[in-house]
Design a protein around this motif. Structure first.
Motif, PDB file in Angstrom:
ATOM      1  N   ARG A  87       0.814  -1.226   0.000  1.00  0.00           N
ATOM      2  CA  ARG A  87       0.000   0.000   0.000  1.00  0.00           C
ATOM      3  C   ARG A  87       0.842   1.268   0.000  1.00  0.00           C
ATOM      4  NH1 ARG A  87      -4.644  -1.781   4.429  1.00  0.00           N
ATOM      5  NH2 ARG A  87      -5.077  -3.793   3.466  1.00  0.00           N
ATOM      6  N   GLY A  88       2.163   1.114   0.033  1.00  0.00           N
ATOM      7  CA  GLY A  88       3.026   2.295   0.035  1.00  0.00           C
ATOM      8  C   GLY A  88       2.932   3.108   1.308  1.00  0.00           C
ATOM      9  N   VAL A  89       2.661   2.441   2.442  1.00  0.00           N
ATOM     10  CA  VAL A  89       2.602   3.141   3.737  1.00  0.00           C
ATOM     11  C   VAL A  89       3.970   3.765   4.014  1.00  0.00           C
ATOM     12  CG1 VAL A  89       2.371   2.759   6.248  1.00  0.00           C
ATOM     13  CG2 VAL A  89       0.796   1.639   4.657  1.00  0.00           C
ATOM     14  N   ASN A 122       8.023  -2.237  -7.640  1.00  0.00           N
ATOM     15  CA  ASN A 122       7.344  -1.194  -8.426  1.00  0.00           C
ATOM     16  C   ASN A 122       7.202   0.123  -7.670  1.00  0.00           C
ATOM     17  OD1 ASN A 122       5.429  -2.596  -6.745  1.00  0.00           O
ATOM     18  ND2 ASN A 122       3.794  -1.557  -7.843  1.00  0.00           N
ATOM     19  N   LEU A 123       7.504   0.136  -6.354  1.00  0.00           N
ATOM     20  CA  LEU A 123       7.414   1.381  -5.593  1.00  0.00           C
ATOM     21  C   LEU A 123       8.714   2.183  -5.636  1.00  0.00           C
ATOM     22  CD1 LEU A 123       5.345   0.054  -2.570  1.00  0.00           C
ATOM     23  CD2 LEU A 123       4.574   1.618  -4.352  1.00  0.00           C
ATOM     24  N   GLY A 124       9.709   1.647  -6.319  1.00  0.00           N
ATOM     25  CA  GLY A 124      10.945   2.405  -6.505  1.00  0.00           C
ATOM     26  C   GLY A 124      12.025   2.025  -5.507  1.00  0.00           C
ATOM     27  N   ALA A 125      13.262   2.296  -5.919  1.00  0.00           N
ATOM     28  CA  ALA A 125      14.426   1.892  -5.124  1.00  0.00           C
ATOM     29  C   ALA A 125      14.497   2.645  -3.793  1.00  0.00           C
ATOM     30  CB  ALA A 125      15.705   2.111  -5.930  1.00  0.00           C
TER      31      ALA A 125
END
Length: 195
Positions: A87-89, A122-125
């Motif tokens: 969820r990208g918390v 997919n949320l980036g490094a």
């Protein structure tokens, strides 16, 4: 000399999300059941208590910890964080929740294993680094806690070990998780004081 009575099984609580809750699997194929079977095969008298809730975040685990502790465990595995990553918390929020969980377990003198998690790529490094650092920081700050760096070690990303959603392990994946994490769980069990 009279034979010593065998001790009651150690009660090991597994606080987690869908990975613990055996999402997509029959309960006997899930992580708690298979971990218990593996430990018993090693002559460890252990009952693994499944406190997994599918979709749960670190905030959810923190909110229901008191309820889960009503099971009166002797030791706890904390296996949360996967849904935070999906969820990208904010990593600092995940860290605050996990710290609160670890603090409560420490206050109750419950030996604890913290299972780490990695964020999806997919949320980036940058997010991935920050997210991984949450678990590493908590492990450094809590040297008494047994740290297992990645719950899905050897399983994540392998289609042969995951269900079609490529997130949840299949029965073979669970077997591999158990094989890899059992030594760390045995270290945890060695910290349990006899009843």
């Amino acid at each position: 000399m009279a034979q010593a009575q065998s001790p009651r099984p150690i009660r090991l609580l597994m606080l987690g999300d869908s990975i613990t809750a055996a999402y997509g699997l029959a309960r006997p194929e899930g992580l708690p059941a298979k971990l218990e079977a593996a430990l018993r095969a090693r002559s460890r008298a252990v009952t693994v208590i499944d406190a997994g809730v599918s979709g749960d975040t670190t905030a959810g685990g923190r909110a229901r910890l008191e309820w889960a502790l009503a099971e009166r465990p002797d030791a706890v595995i904390v296996a949360l964080g996967g849904n935070d990553g999906l969820r990208g918390v904010e990593p600092r929020n995940s860290q605050a929740n996990l710290k609160a969980i670890l603090d409560m377990l420490k206050a109750r003198n419950l030996p604890t294993l913290l299972a780490g998690m990695l964020a999806p790529p997919n949320l980036g490094a940058d997010y991935g680094r920050e997210f991984a650092e949450v678990f590493q920081t908590l492990a450094r700050e809590n040297p008494d806690v047994v740290f297992y760096p990645f719950l899905l070690d050897g399983v994540a990303g392998d289609p042969a070990l995951n269900q079609p959603d490529r997130i949840h392990p299949n029965p073979q994946g669970v077997d591999e998780m158990v094989r890899r994490m059992t030594p760390a769980v045995e270290t945890l069990l060695s910290k349990v004081r006899p009843a």
